[in-house]
Design a protein around this motif. Structure first.
Motif, PDB file in Angstrom:
ATOM      1  N   PHE A 249      -0.114 -11.633 -50.841  1.00 24.89           N
ATOM      2  CA  PHE A 249       0.474 -11.834 -52.165  1.00 24.89           C
ATOM      3  C   PHE A 249       1.677 -12.736 -51.951  1.00 24.89           C
ATOM      4  O   PHE A 249       2.722 -12.251 -51.550  1.00 24.89           O
ATOM      5  CB  PHE A 249       0.940 -10.518 -52.784  1.00 24.89           C
TER       6      PHE A 249
ATOM      7  N   ALA B 210      -0.430  -8.231 -47.203  1.00 22.50           N
ATOM      8  CA  ALA B 210      -0.784  -6.834 -47.459  1.00 22.50           C
ATOM      9  C   ALA B 210      -1.871  -6.362 -46.502  1.00 22.50           C
ATOM     10  O   ALA B 210      -1.893  -5.204 -46.101  1.00 22.50           O
ATOM     11  CB  ALA B 210      -1.236  -6.653 -48.902  1.00 22.50           C
TER      12      ALA B 210
ATOM     13  N   SER C 150      -4.686   0.677 -50.838  1.00 24.11           N
ATOM     14  CA  SER C 150      -5.228   0.343 -52.162  1.00 24.11           C
ATOM     15  C   SER C 150      -5.690  -1.099 -52.195  1.00 24.11           C
ATOM     16  O   SER C 150      -6.714  -1.412 -52.801  1.00 24.11           O
ATOM     17  CB  SER C 150      -4.169   0.541 -53.245  1.00 24.11           C
ATOM     18  N   THR C 151      -4.921  -1.970 -51.559  1.00 22.56           N
ATOM     19  CA  THR C 151      -5.302  -3.379 -51.538  1.00 22.56           C
ATOM     20  C   THR C 151      -6.668  -3.540 -50.881  1.00 22.56           C
ATOM     21  O   THR C 151      -7.517  -4.279 -51.380  1.00 22.56           O
ATOM     22  CB  THR C 151      -4.237  -4.195 -50.804  1.00 22.56           C
TER      23      THR C 151
ATOM     24  N   HIS D  73      -2.859   9.258 -48.699  1.00 24.42           N
ATOM     25  CA  HIS D  73      -1.808   9.313 -47.684  1.00 24.42           C
ATOM     26  C   HIS D  73      -1.587  10.754 -47.259  1.00 24.42           C
ATOM     27  O   HIS D  73      -0.645  11.062 -46.534  1.00 24.42           O
ATOM     28  CB  HIS D  73      -0.515   8.648 -48.183  1.00 24.42           C
TER      29      HIS D  73
END
Ligand SMILES: Nc1ncnc2c1ncn2[C@@H]1O[C@H](COP(=O)(O)OP(=O)(O)OP(=O)(O)O)[C@@H](O)[C@H]1O
Ligand SMILES: [Mg+2]
Lengths: 351, 289
Positions: free
Chosen positions: A13, A18, A43-44, A192
Motif C-alpha cells: 500500500f 503489507a 487480512s490483507t 490472532h
C-alpha cells in the motif's frame, strides 16, 4: 491436490509492504489458520486470495488456475467477515439466497439450498427476521450460512469470532470445527487468538510483519517453533528467553551452563516454556511477584533480584510458593529451544 | 401526575408557548381572515368559503395552482435524481475530490435572489450568455427565453434545480457514508456486479436519506417565491406564477387581505398533507434501519 497456492504473493500500500513474497500451499480439505499479531498482514492475505485487493506481485492459484485477474465471484470462494456484513435491509432468507440469486440459480434449487443451510446452522425459525433482530451468535450463523449455500471450493474466514463473548466464542468454535468436518471443505481462517488457532487448525501459518514465520501442525508450531518470534508468540504465558553463547558443546548464560549438542558456536537464544521449569536447581532464581490461579493451572511470575529478569513458571500440583518468596529454578533440559540467526538449532542429543 | 411528568411538561412549556404565539395563532388568524372580504375600499364582511370558491374557479388562480404543482413535482424529482448522481460522484475517492465537493456546494451557498438575478441575466434576450452559447454572434436569432410560456417555466425550474440539487446531494451523501464498506465487499464476493450492487445494496439502504431529502425539498418547493419574484414576476401571462407569489400579490399590492389569506391557507394545507405523508414514511423507514 492443492486447492490454493500462493507464489511470491506481495502486496504494497504505497510505501507500506503489507505482504512480502508469501509462499503457501493449502491442500484440499485442510483447515489452515493464519495466525499472527495485529497488523502482520493476515487480512490483507485473505483479501488478496478473495480478490478484494489487487496484488502487487506474485500469483494466487486456486484449483490449478491462476486467478490474479479474476473477480471474487469467478474464484469460487466464499468469505465470512469479522463484522458479518449481513445485508440489513434483507431478511435472513434473502441474505442466504442473495449469492444464489446473483448466480441465477433455478428457484427450487435455491430454496432447497437455503433450507439445508438453515437447518444445518439451526437458524430456521429466524428466516423471516432481519439481521438487527438477531443476537451476535445468530448473525454469525447467518453469515456462515451465506457462505456455505454456494458450495464454494474455498472458505475464507476473517476473525469471525472476535465480536462474540467468551462463552459463545467457545461454542461457535466447536461448531465451526464440526461444520468443517461435515462439509469436507477447504478453509483459510484468520485469527490472532492462539487458542482458536490451536484448536481449529490442521495447519497453522504463523505470520509476522508481512512474512510467514512457520507453517506446521499445531503440535509442530508449539513443540518445535521455527523462529524466536513463533516461540514467543505461541503459548500462554509466553516462553522464557535467555541470551547466551554456545561454546564447547554447552550453552552458557545467566550464570549457568547446560551441555547441548548442536551444530553451532557463538551467540544463541535459549527458550524454555513455563511448564518446562521446575522449582529448585541452579538455572535461575528470583522472587515471586504474582501468582495466577487459572483453576486447572497455576503460574508464578518471578523477578531476578540482580538482573531484574522475569520468569513465568507453571507450578506443579504439589508445588506451592508464596508471593515474596525467593526460589531457585531448573529447566527440563530435554525440552529446550535454541535459536541463532533467527533460526532454530536442531539438538542432536543432550545429556 | 408524577414529578417526572411534571418536570417534562415544565420543560416543553416554553417551546409550546412560542409555537402557539408565533406559529399557531398566525395560522388560525389567517384562516379566520380567509373567511372575510377585507379590502381598503369596503367594510370587512363575512363571506364564508367564497374566497376558496374563487380560488378554485378563477382561471388565473387555477393556472397558478397548476404551475405550483408542476414546479414542485418536476423540480424535486430532478433535484433528487441529480443530487443522487452528485452524491455518488463526490462519495468516490479521486484526485481533487475536495475541489469538486466545494464546487458542487457553491450554488447552494448563493442567496436565492442573487441566483435569480444571475439566471435572468444569463437568459437575457440581448446580451444573455445562453443566447451566446446557442447562437453566437447571430444576434438576429436571439430568443427572449423568459417571454414565452414553456421556456420561462423551464427557466424557473432549471434555476431552482441548479441552486438546490447540491442540498439533496449533501443529505444523500450523508446516507451513502453510513453504508459500511464491507457490505459492498460481501456483495462482490456474492457475485453482484456494480449495477446490481447499486440497485440491491446502495439504493435500498439510501431510502431513508432520499425520503428525507424529498421531504425537505418538497416543503421548500411549495414555498418558492424569490426566484419567481426576481426572474419573471409570474409572466408571461401568469404562466410562471406560483401560489406564494400570487398570495403576496393579492395581499400587499392589491390589498385583498381576505383572499390573500385564503391563498396562504391553501399553501399551508398542501404542505401539511405532503409533510404528514412523507414524515410517516420516513419515520417507519428510520425505525426499521
Ligand atoms: N487499505 C490499506 N491502505 C494502507 N495500508 C493498509 C491498508 N490495509 C492494510 N494496510 C496495512 O497493511 C498492514 C497489514 O494489515 P492487515 O489488515 O492485513 O493486518 P491484520 O494482520 O489483519 O491485523 P488485525 O489482526 O489487526 O486485523 C498494516 O500495517 C496495515 O496498516
Ligand atoms: Mg485483520
Amino acid at each position: 491436490m492443492s486447492t490454493l497456492e500462493l507464489r511470491g504473493l506481495t502486496k504494497r500500500f504505497g510505501e507500506i509492504e503489507a505482504l512480502n513474497a508469501i509462499d503457501l500451499t493449502v491442500d484440499q480439505g485442510d483447515f489452515c489458520v493464519l495466525l499472527g499479531p495485529s497488523g502482520c498482514g493476515k487480512s490483507t492475505a485473505l483479501r488478496c486470495i478473495a480478490g478484494l485487493e489487487t496484488i502487487t506481485d506474485g500469483d494466487v492459484i486456486i484449483n490449478g488456475d491462476r486467478v490474479n485477474e479474476k473477480t471474487p465471484k469467478e474464484r469460487g470462494i466464499a468469505m465470512v467477515f469479522q463484522t458479518y456484513a449481513l445485508y440489513p435491509h434483507m431478511t435472513v432468507r434473502e441474505n442466504l439466497a442473495f449469492p444464489l440469486k446473483m448466480s441465477k440459480m433455478p428457484k427450487d434449487e435455491m430454496e432447497k439450498r437455503v433450507r439445508d443451510a438453515a437447518s444445518l446452522l439451526r437458524i430456521e425459525p429466524m428466516l423471516e427476521r432481519r439481521p438487527r433482530e438477531l443476537s451476535g451468535g445468530q448473525r454469525q450463523r447467518v453469515a456462515i450460512g451465506r457462505a456455505i449455500v454456494r458450495e464454494p471450493t474455498l472458505f475464507l474466514f476473517d476473525e469471525p469470532l472476535s465480536n462474540l463473548d467468551a462463552k459463545l466464542r467457545n461454542d461457535m468454535r466447536l461448531e465451526i470445527a464440526a461444520l468443517h468436518r461435515r462439509l469436507e471443505a477447504t478453509v483459510i481462517y484468520v485469527t490472532h487468538d492462539q487458542v482458536e488457532a490451536m484448536t481449529l487448525g490442521k495447519t497453522i501459518v504463523v505470520m509476522n510483519d508481512g512474512r510467514i514465520e512457520q507453517v506446521g501442525t499445531p503440535d509442530e508450531v508449539y513443540q518445535r517453533p521455527a523462529t524466536p518470534f513463533v516461540a514467543g508468540f505461541v503459548g500462554m504465558p509466553a516462553m522464557n528467553f535467555i541470551t547466551g553463547e554456545i561454546r564447547n558443546d554447552a550453552f552458557e548464560g545467566n550464570g549457568f551452563e547446560i551441555p547441548v549438542s548442536v551444530d553451532h558456536e557463538g551467540e544463541t537464544l535459549l527458550g524454555v516454556r513455563p511448564e518446562d521449569i521446575n522449582l529448585g536447581g541452579d538455572h535461575g532464581e528470583g522472587e515471586v511477584e504474582i501468582i495466577e490461579n487459572l483453576g486447572a493451572d497455576r503460574y508464578a511470575y518471578l523477578k531476578e533480584t540482580d538482573t531484574r529478569k522475569r520468569w513465568a513458571v507453571r507450578l506443579n500440583a504439589d508445588e506451592s510458593v508464596d508471593v515474596g518468596q525467593a526460589v531457585n529454578l531448573s529447566f527440563n533440559v530435554e525440552r529446550l529451544h535454541l535459536y541463532a540467526d533467527n533460526r532454530r538449532l536442531d539438538v542432536t542429543s543432550s545429556s | 401526575m408524577n414529578s417526572e411528568r411534571k418536570a417534562a411538561y415544565a420543560l416543553v412549556a416554553p417551546a409550546v408557548f412560542i409555537v402557539a404565539v408565533f406559529v399557531l395563532s398566525p395560522i388560525v388568524q389567517a384562516f379566520i381572515n380567509s373567511l372575510y372580504r377585507d379590502t381598503p375600499f369596503s367594510p370587512k364582511t363575512f363571506i364564508g368559503l367564497d374566497n376558496y370558491r374563487t380560488l378554485f374557479s378563477d382561471s388565473v388562480a387555477t393556472g397558478t395552482i397548476e404551475f405550483t404543482l408542476i414546479f414542485v413535482i418536476v423540480s424535486t424529482a430532478l433535484e433528487i435524481l441529480i443530487g443522487l448522481g452528485l452524491a455518488l460522484v463526490i462519495h468516490e475517492h479521486f484526485k481533487g475530490r475536495g475541489l469538486v465537493r466545494a464546487a458542487v456546494l457553491i450554488p447552494w451557498a448563493i442567496p436565492t435572489v442573487v441566483a435569480g438575478v444571475m439566471w435572468k441575466y444569463m437568459l437575457n434576450d440581448q446580451y444573455g450568455f445562453v443566447n451566446l452559447v446557442f447562437y453566437g454572434s447571430n444576434v438576429a436569432n436571439y430568443v427572449a427565453w423568459l417571454a414565452s410560456e414553456w421556456s420561462a417555466r423551464m427557466a424557473i425550474i432549471g434555476a431552482d434545480v441548479w441552486k438546490t440539487s447540491s442540498f439533496a446531494a449533501l443529505l444523500i451523501l450523508a446516507g451513502l457514508q453510513s453504508i459500511p464498506e464491507d457490505l459492498y465487499e460481501a456483495a462482490r464476493i456474492d457475485g453482484a456486479n456494480a449495477v446490481k450492487r447499486f440497485f440491491r445494496i446502495t439504493l435500498p439502504l439510501l431510502k431513508p436519506a432520499i425520503l428525507l431529502a424529498l421531504l425537505f425539498r418538497m416543503m421548500d418547493a411549495f414555498r418558492v417565491f424569490a426566484l419567481v419574484y426576481v426572474m419573471t414576476q409570474g409572466a408571461p401571462g401568469g404562466s410562471t406564477n406560483v401560489l406564494q407569489y400570487y398570495g403576496y400579490q393579492k395581499m400587499f399590492p392589491e390589498q385583498q387581505f381576505g383572499y390573500g389569506s385564503a391563498v396562504s391557507v391553501l399553501v399551508f394545507v398542501m404542505i401539511a398533507i405532503v409533510a404528514t405523508i412523507l414524515i410517516r414514511t420516513v419515520r417507519t423507514r428510520i425505525y426499521e434501519s
